[in-house]
Design a protein around this motif. Structure first.
Motif, PDB file in Angstrom:
ATOM      1  N   GLN A  64      10.621  37.488  12.211  1.00 22.54           N
ATOM      2  CA  GLN A  64      10.882  38.911  12.484  1.00 22.54           C
ATOM      3  C   GLN A  64      11.836  39.519  11.447  1.00 22.54           C
TER       4      GLN A  64
ATOM      5  N   GLU B  76       2.224  39.369  26.726  1.00 18.73           N
ATOM      6  CA  GLU B  76       3.666  39.634  26.772  1.00 18.73           C
ATOM      7  C   GLU B  76       4.013  40.836  27.650  1.00 18.73           C
TER       8      GLU B  76
ATOM      9  N   ASP C 230       5.024  33.112  18.769  1.00 16.17           N
ATOM     10  CA  ASP C 230       5.775  34.284  19.247  1.00 16.17           C
ATOM     11  C   ASP C 230       6.021  34.105  20.744  1.00 16.17           C
ATOM     12  N   SER C 231       7.279  34.179  21.155  1.00 18.95           N
ATOM     13  CA  SER C 231       7.559  34.060  22.593  1.00 18.95           C
ATOM     14  C   SER C 231       8.843  34.792  22.950  1.00 18.95           C
TER      15      SER C 231
ATOM     16  N   ASP D 172      13.405  37.815  22.202  1.00 18.96           N
ATOM     17  CA  ASP D 172      12.048  37.722  21.636  1.00 18.96           C
ATOM     18  C   ASP D 172      12.163  37.256  20.203  1.00 18.96           C
TER      19      ASP D 172
ATOM     20  N   GLU E 252       6.737  36.346  27.332  1.00 19.05           N
ATOM     21  CA  GLU E 252       5.636  36.285  26.360  1.00 19.05           C
ATOM     22  C   GLU E 252       5.353  34.857  25.939  1.00 19.05           C
TER      23      GLU E 252
HETATM   24 CO    CO Z   1       7.379  38.535  20.638  1.00 17.54          CO
END
Ligand code: CO
Ligand code: MF3
Length: 249
Positions: free
Chosen positions: A57, A201, A105-106, A94, A232
């Motif tokens: 990110q 998510e 991605d979580s 996140d 997510e």
């Molecule tokens: Co995410």
């Protein structure tokens, strides 16, 4: 364009997902009144670095941090900050992990210290909503089946589903086709195929689903100031059902 991943690509994304899951378990142990989300962000960056991974990110479309940290009425894309978390807050962390070029991605919502019954029920229902969506992520089903399962459950619990942000395909880049709305009609939308990798998510609000954007251009919060939560996972569609690449257990 929706891409179909090879078994090898999915295996690499699973490695990224396992590291991300381990990172979330560490965060769960760190969250308590007094810690700042900036400290959590720094922890995440160091943890990933130690394991040969990168926070995807950071630098993505100008985003400056390893994590998004969204507190209470913030829906998503909250900036890590230097003020301490307080007893009773809920916070969603996140992140996207890049391990050897493969992404996972979580996001996970956490209660800070003792939280209200109201907040605790929101976290429970939001997590359940994610798993109800995942159950529909099977080859041959349609994208609307996922959204409908989430929306039907969340609304039957008296909550609302955020419309402005959706799940998404994920591969070499964070956001790929298709969009995965957390609302919708069963039997509608494209059909899921083995080899697709998507995120589910849901962002679930106690009050209105309507959101407003902060002046920073990123952070979305509920229009009515009521609480919002999010869970997510990154999921591969396989011939044997949904394969959760970021499962924590
Ligand atoms: Co995410
Ligand atoms: N992890 C987010 C998602 O679930 C993406 C965050 S956008 C970023 O889609 F700019 F913050 F990275």
């Amino acid at each position: 364009m929706i891409t179909i991943k090879t078994a090898r690509e999915i295996a690499l994304m699973h490695e990224a997902g396992k590291l991300l899951a381990a990172c979330h378990r560490k965060i769960a142990g760190l969250i308590q009144p007094g810690i700042t989300t900036m400290e959590i962000d720094v922890f995440v960056e160091k943890f990933l670095q130690k394991h040969g991974a990168k926070p995807e990110q950071k630098g993505y479309q100008g985003y400056k941090y390893a994590t998004c940290a969204s507190i209470n009425d913030e829906i998503c894309h909250g900036f890590p900050r230097k003020s301490p978390l307080q007893e009773g807050d809920i916070v969603t962390i996140d992140m996207v992990v890049n391990l050897n070029g493969a992404l996972a991605d979580s996001a996970w919502s956490y209660g800070v210290g003792t939280i209200s019954e109201e907040a605790s029920r929101l976290l429970h229902v939001t997590k359940q909503a994610l798993y109800k969506g995942i159950k529909q992520a099977v080859a041959g089903s349609r994208i609307g089946d996922i959204g409908h399962a989430i929306q039907f459950y969340a609304e039957s619990e008296g909550y609302s589903v955020v419309r402005e942000f959706t799940g998404h395909g994920i591969g070499p880049s964070i956001h790929e086709d298709p969009h995965i709305p957390h609302y919708g009609l069963p039997g509608k939308g494209i059909r899921l195929k083995p080899g697709m990798v998507i995120t589910i998510e849901p962002m679930i609000n106690i009050g209105t689903w309507l959101s407003k954007r902060d002046d920073n251009g990123w952070t979305a919060r509920t229009k009515d100031g009521a609480l919002s939560a999010q869970y997510e996972h990154t999921i591969a569609i396989t011939n044997n059902g949904p394969f959760i690449l970021t499962e924590q257990s």
